[in-house]
Write a protein that holds these residues in place. Structure first.
Motif, PDB file in Angstrom:
ATOM      1  N   ARG A  11     -58.150   1.999  12.150  1.00  0.00           N
ATOM      2  CA  ARG A  11     -56.904   1.484  12.699  1.00  0.00           C
ATOM      3  C   ARG A  11     -55.994   2.645  13.070  1.00  0.00           C
ATOM      4  N   ILE A  12     -55.226   2.476  14.132  1.00  0.00           N
ATOM      5  CA  ILE A  12     -54.306   3.524  14.582  1.00  0.00           C
ATOM      6  C   ILE A  12     -53.388   3.953  13.444  1.00  0.00           C
ATOM      7  N   ALA A  13     -52.874   2.993  12.689  1.00  0.00           N
ATOM      8  CA  ALA A  13     -51.960   3.323  11.588  1.00  0.00           C
ATOM      9  C   ALA A  13     -52.631   4.233  10.568  1.00  0.00           C
ATOM     10  N   ASP A  14     -53.912   3.997  10.288  1.00  0.00           N
ATOM     11  CA  ASP A  14     -54.622   4.832   9.320  1.00  0.00           C
ATOM     12  C   ASP A  14     -54.878   6.235   9.874  1.00  0.00           C
ATOM     13  N   VAL A  15     -55.210   6.325  11.151  1.00  0.00           N
ATOM     14  CA  VAL A  15     -55.456   7.632  11.760  1.00  0.00           C
ATOM     15  C   VAL A  15     -54.159   8.422  11.841  1.00  0.00           C
ATOM     16  N   ARG A  16     -53.067   7.749  12.094  1.00  0.00           N
ATOM     17  CA  ARG A  16     -51.774   8.428  12.169  1.00  0.00           C
ATOM     18  C   ARG A  16     -51.496   9.186  10.874  1.00  0.00           C
ATOM     19  N   ASN A  17     -51.881   8.605   9.755  1.00  0.00           N
ATOM     20  CA  ASN A  17     -51.633   9.229   8.453  1.00  0.00           C
ATOM     21  C   ASN A  17     -52.626  10.344   8.128  1.00  0.00           C
ATOM     22  N   ALA A  18     -53.733  10.402   8.859  1.00  0.00           N
ATOM     23  CA  ALA A  18     -54.748  11.427   8.594  1.00  0.00           C
ATOM     24  C   ALA A  18     -55.283  11.985   9.910  1.00  0.00           C
ATOM     25  N   LEU A  19     -54.385  12.275  10.846  1.00  0.00           N
ATOM     26  CA  LEU A  19     -54.779  12.734  12.175  1.00  0.00           C
ATOM     27  C   LEU A  19     -55.591  14.021  12.121  1.00  0.00           C
ATOM     28  N   ALA A  20     -55.231  14.945  11.254  1.00  0.00           N
ATOM     29  CA  ALA A  20     -55.963  16.215  11.153  1.00  0.00           C
ATOM     30  C   ALA A  20     -57.430  15.977  10.799  1.00  0.00           C
ATOM     31  N   ASP A  21     -57.701  14.989   9.955  1.00  0.00           N
ATOM     32  CA  ASP A  21     -59.088  14.681   9.598  1.00  0.00           C
ATOM     33  C   ASP A  21     -59.867  14.181  10.812  1.00  0.00           C
ATOM     34  N   ALA A  22     -59.270  13.275  11.579  1.00  0.00           N
ATOM     35  CA  ALA A  22     -59.939  12.732  12.761  1.00  0.00           C
ATOM     36  C   ALA A  22     -60.171  13.824  13.803  1.00  0.00           C
ATOM     37  N   ILE A  23     -59.195  14.703  13.982  1.00  0.00           N
ATOM     38  CA  ILE A  23     -59.352  15.807  14.930  1.00  0.00           C
ATOM     39  C   ILE A  23     -60.455  16.748  14.457  1.00  0.00           C
ATOM     40  N   GLY A  24     -60.485  17.043  13.172  1.00  0.00           N
ATOM     41  CA  GLY A  24     -61.529  17.905  12.624  1.00  0.00           C
ATOM     42  C   GLY A  24     -62.917  17.330  12.813  1.00  0.00           C
ATOM     43  N   ARG A  25     -63.059  16.004  12.616  1.00  0.00           N
ATOM     44  CA  ARG A  25     -64.371  15.368  12.834  1.00  0.00           C
ATOM     45  C   ARG A  25     -64.804  15.522  14.283  1.00  0.00           C
ATOM     46  N   ALA A  26     -63.873  15.359  15.220  1.00  0.00           N
ATOM     47  CA  ALA A  26     -64.205  15.496  16.637  1.00  0.00           C
ATOM     48  C   ALA A  26     -64.522  16.943  16.980  1.00  0.00           C
ATOM     49  N   ARG A  27     -63.679  17.823  16.512  1.00  0.00           N
ATOM     50  CA  ARG A  27     -63.793  19.236  16.886  1.00  0.00           C
ATOM     51  C   ARG A  27     -65.003  19.921  16.272  1.00  0.00           C
ATOM     52  N   TYR A  28     -65.213  19.729  14.996  1.00  0.00           N
ATOM     53  CA  TYR A  28     -66.263  20.467  14.297  1.00  0.00           C
ATOM     54  C   TYR A  28     -67.525  19.657  14.031  1.00  0.00           C
ATOM     55  N   GLY A  29     -67.391  18.338  13.945  1.00  0.00           N
ATOM     56  CA  GLY A  29     -68.554  17.515  13.618  1.00  0.00           C
ATOM     57  C   GLY A  29     -69.123  16.759  14.797  1.00  0.00           C
ATOM     58  N   ASP A  30     -68.488  16.904  15.978  1.00  0.00           N
ATOM     59  CA  ASP A  30     -68.913  16.179  17.177  1.00  0.00           C
ATOM     60  C   ASP A  30     -69.018  14.677  16.893  1.00  0.00           C
ATOM     61  N   GLU A  31     -68.051  14.174  16.099  1.00  0.00           N
ATOM     62  CA  GLU A  31     -68.009  12.760  15.758  1.00  0.00           C
ATOM     63  C   GLU A  31     -66.844  12.101  16.487  1.00  0.00           C
ATOM     64  N   GLY A  39     -57.571  -5.204  15.561  1.00  0.00           N
ATOM     65  CA  GLY A  39     -59.000  -5.486  15.594  1.00  0.00           C
ATOM     66  C   GLY A  39     -59.698  -5.171  16.902  1.00  0.00           C
ATOM     67  N   LYS A  40     -58.957  -4.737  17.920  1.00  0.00           N
ATOM     68  CA  LYS A  40     -59.554  -4.404  19.208  1.00  0.00           C
ATOM     69  C   LYS A  40     -59.699  -2.899  19.351  1.00  0.00           C
ATOM     70  N   ARG A  41     -60.824  -2.471  19.901  1.00  0.00           N
ATOM     71  CA  ARG A  41     -61.059  -1.058  20.169  1.00  0.00           C
ATOM     72  C   ARG A  41     -60.232  -0.679  21.395  1.00  0.00           C
ATOM     73  N   VAL A  42     -59.299   0.284  21.236  1.00  0.00           N
ATOM     74  CA  VAL A  42     -58.364   0.585  22.314  1.00  0.00           C
ATOM     75  C   VAL A  42     -58.452   2.016  22.851  1.00  0.00           C
ATOM     76  N   ALA A  43     -58.993   2.942  22.083  1.00  0.00           N
ATOM     77  CA  ALA A  43     -59.073   4.335  22.525  1.00  0.00           C
ATOM     78  C   ALA A  43     -60.088   5.065  21.653  1.00  0.00           C
ATOM     79  N   ALA A  44     -60.426   6.283  22.068  1.00  0.00           N
ATOM     80  CA  ALA A  44     -61.368   7.077  21.285  1.00  0.00           C
ATOM     81  C   ALA A  44     -60.901   8.521  21.239  1.00  0.00           C
TER      82      ALA A  44
END
Length: 71
Positions: A11-31, A39-44
């Motif tokens: 959820r956007i609200a959950d990512v907002r609280n842990a944005l650095a983790d999500a960025i790290g997964r994208a940047r270093y883990g290619d996730e 409940g709707k997928r809105v962005a990636a």
């Protein structure tokens, strides 16, 4: 064919609280982290490498937005 990649869905609200983790997964883990709202997928959130390859594959070119001078 390449191996499947990991995709998180949060959820956007959950990512907002842990944005650095999500960025790290994208940047270093290619996730990918798929952001949901009500409940709707809105962005990636994807790595820059993935984003640039997707643009090239689609033949798209983006230009930087003009700076916000309203402040």
């Amino acid at each position: 064919m390449t191996a499947p990649k990991i995709e998180h869905e949060e959820r956007i609200a959950d990512v907002r609280n842990a944005l650095a983790d999500a960025i790290g997964r994208a940047r270093y883990g290619d996730e990918v982290t798929v952001l949901t709202s009500r409940g709707k997928r809105v962005a990636a959130l994807v790595s820059m490498d993935f984003y640039e390859r997707a643009q090239a594959a689609l033949g798209e070119k983006r230009v930087p937005a003009a700076p916000d001078t309203s402040s």
